[in-house]
Scaffold this active site. Structure first.
Site, PDB file in Angstrom:
ATOM      1  N   GLN A  76       6.603  21.911 -14.114  1.00  7.97           N
ATOM      2  CA  GLN A  76       7.505  21.283 -15.077  1.00  7.97           C
ATOM      3  C   GLN A  76       8.934  21.822 -14.973  1.00  7.97           C
ATOM      4  O   GLN A  76       9.163  22.904 -14.419  1.00  7.97           O
ATOM      5  CB  GLN A  76       6.998  21.531 -16.493  1.00  7.97           C
ATOM      6  CG  GLN A  76       5.826  20.670 -16.915  1.00  7.97           C
ATOM      7  CD  GLN A  76       5.570  20.800 -18.400  1.00  7.97           C
ATOM      8  OE1 GLN A  76       4.679  21.514 -18.803  1.00  7.97           O
ATOM      9  NE2 GLN A  76       6.359  20.103 -19.205  1.00  7.97           N
ATOM     10  N   HIS A  77       9.862  21.068 -15.528  1.00  3.76           N
ATOM     11  CA  HIS A  77      11.239  21.494 -15.823  1.00  3.76           C
ATOM     12  C   HIS A  77      12.151  21.642 -14.603  1.00  3.76           C
ATOM     13  O   HIS A  77      13.353  21.856 -14.769  1.00  3.76           O
ATOM     14  CB  HIS A  77      11.269  22.831 -16.582  1.00  3.76           C
ATOM     15  CG  HIS A  77      10.373  22.904 -17.751  1.00  3.76           C
ATOM     16  ND1 HIS A  77      10.441  22.020 -18.799  1.00  3.76           N
ATOM     17  CD2 HIS A  77       9.365  23.775 -18.047  1.00  3.76           C
ATOM     18  CE1 HIS A  77       9.515  22.343 -19.707  1.00  3.76           C
ATOM     19  NE2 HIS A  77       8.847  23.382 -19.273  1.00  3.76           N
ATOM     20  N   ASP A 240       2.426  19.876 -14.538  1.00  2.00           N
ATOM     21  CA  ASP A 240       1.190  20.591 -14.245  1.00  2.00           C
ATOM     22  C   ASP A 240       0.367  20.863 -15.505  1.00  2.00           C
ATOM     23  O   ASP A 240      -0.871  20.814 -15.463  1.00  2.00           O
ATOM     24  CB  ASP A 240       1.476  21.885 -13.485  1.00  2.00           C
ATOM     25  CG  ASP A 240       2.550  22.752 -14.121  1.00  2.00           C
ATOM     26  OD1 ASP A 240       3.084  22.396 -15.189  1.00  2.00           O
ATOM     27  OD2 ASP A 240       2.869  23.803 -13.537  1.00  2.00           O
TER      28      ASP A 240
END
Length: 492
Positions: A76-77, A240
């Site tokens: 992520q991110h 994820d």
């Protein structure tokens, strides 16, 4: 057959399953990582593609011609920026990149503080979320910032390579902090502040599709290279944690998943958006509908493996050390903030080992203190996610879940039954399950996430850990000492 791909921090995994979720092939390839003392942690997206090629080839080798659909899970991110020719502009800044902490605080203050962010956008940005990376680029690398024409997350970039289509879905999008988790729409005013109202960044966002939708069909050249059928479709994919939730059956209320990977996360599906204006509980959208209240700590198995290497031992010694020592490590307490920390929000924190004496300073106690420090941090997060409720059972995934002694520690410290899934690559399995759901919907069959996870997600009955009541008080005492030290060092 259905293929799930999980692009993590340390490597890319691939899992091939049949329609009942039984594994038919596995693959793996490692990634490099760029780290700087400033807190920068980056990867070149080309490394993900190279790893995908290797992992997928290993996983599908026996039956490549039977693959129907692919799902992609990604860390992520992360921020991937492309220019007008769809070329990567610079290395991707990752979820655990902390050098944008100043920009994150600037954004929070610009829109009225944490409570105001939560009221307006349904989320509070923490260091590591995607939004502060964009402001960092504008301030630190304006020559790169002006070239941005497409903004993607890691799993979206892999979907783009596979299909040529640029799309986003609510689960992973909710971790950007320029996505409203209540209305499930992009939040233009945040991006307008960053680019000065030019509209450059808003125009660079992917189109939004549903988490049970198909992005498109695999590109012919990719199909030929990977030896996949040209009819193979790619589902929307997701972050994820969202795919890990699906892969552990965490698609209805009452389930809890705790991940012990490079970072550690704990989350539980909810039909309602969580109401935590502090931002400690991330109100992410689930990639199966609903929400996925989540707490992340940045320091987990990476700290444990670093400690093992430092004292010249192996990962196998973790179980031995936990078996040979008592809860509390004879008074040794470790705050494991080697990479700063997200929860609590301490991006510039450093680790501390406290309570050393001539009698407790042993390798075994040091290892126990490390594991306990990581565990107590995420159990503080579990309390936030459950908001006063008690977990009867917890599914534990990630590399740390392989340790039987660590699983027993979790059972003793929480009073919950600890289970592990039969398929340990839950992110891959979740992505494959999403691919089943999306491809069935495309074909008019419309399977649900609940029905498919009921069929495909199984518990490993041989690795269940039951709590031992006699140990709970000892861990409560050790965790209290950890939290007192945390307040002493990092709270005014």
């Amino acid at each position: 057959m259905y293929l799930g791909i999980d692009c993590g921090t340390q490597g890319t995994k691939a899992l091939l399953v049949d329609a009942n979720g039984f594994p038919c092939g596995h693959g793996y390839a490692r990634h490099q990582i760029i780290e700087r003392e400033s807190g920068a942690r980056e990867q070149n997206p080309e490394w993900w593609i190279s790893a995908l090629r290797v992992a997928v080839s290993e996983a599908i080798a026996p039956v490549a011609d039977r693959v129907i659909a692919i799902g992609v899970s990604g860390q992520q991110h992360g921020l991937v920026v492309l220019d007008e020719n769809h070329q990567v502009i610079r290395p991707a800044k990752l979820w655990n990149d902390t050098e944008t902490s100043a920009q994150n605080e600037e954004l929070i203050q610009q829109f009225g503080g944490r409570s105001e962010w939560f009221c307006r956008f349904g989320i509070v940005p923490l260091t590591g979320y995607t939004v502060s990376k964009l402001l960092w680029l504008k301030e630190k690398e304006p020559h790169h910032f002006t070239r941005i024409r497409h903004i993607l997350l890691p799993h979206e970039y892999l979907n783009f390579w596979l299909t040529g289509e640029i799309c986003a879905e609510p689960g992973d999008a909710s971790g950007t902090a320029f996505f409203n988790v209540n209305t499930r729409t992009w939040q233009r005013e945040i991006l307008d502040f960053i680019d000065g109202g030019t509209g450059q960044l808003f125009a660079a966002l992917p189109r939004l599709i549903g988490s049970d939708d198909v992005v498109g069909r695999i590109r012919p050249e990719v199909a030929a290279e990977l030896k996949l059928p040209s009819t193979t479709v790619v589902s929307s994919g997701g972050g994820d944690n969202m795919m890990g939730a699906i892969g552990t059956g965490n698609v209805r209320e009452g389930n809890v998943t705790l991940s012990l990977g490079t970072s550690s996360t704990v989350y539980s599906f909810s039909e309602r958006a969580p109401k935590d204006p502090t931002g400690n509980v991330a109100p992410f959208c689930s990639s199966s509908g609903g929400w996925l209240p989540l707490v992340c700590t940045m320091n987990a198995t990476n700290v444990v493996t670093a400690t093992v290497a430092l004292i010249g031992q192996s990962l196998a010694d973790i179980d031995t050390a936990l078996d040979l020592t008592e809860p509390g490590a004879s008074g040794l307490t470790f705050l494991p903030f080697l990479s700063g920390e997200r929860t609590p929000d301490l991006p510039n924190a450093r680790g501390s080992l406290v309570g050393i004496s001539t009698t407790n300073y042993t390798k075994s106690n040091f290892l126990r203190a490390t594991v306990e420090g990581v565990t107590f941090g995420i159990l503080n997060g579990l309390d936030l996610v459950l908001a006063g409720k008690r977990a009867e059972s917890i599914q534990v995934i990630g590399g740390g879940a392989r340790s039987s002694a660590w699983r027993q520690l979790l059972a003793d410290a929480t009073g919950a039954q600890i289970n592990t899934p039969a398929e340990e690559e839950s992110g891959c399995l979740g992505a494959a399950i999403q691919a089943m759901v999306a491809s069935s919907r495309m074909n008019g069959i419309a399977q649900t996430f609940q029905s498919v996870t009921d069929r495909c997600v199984r518990i490993d009955g041989h690795s269940t850990s039951e709590p031992r009541a006699d140990f709970r008080a000892l861990y409560d005492l050790s965790r209290h000492r950890y939290n007192e030290l945390l307040r002493e060092l990092y709270r005014p």
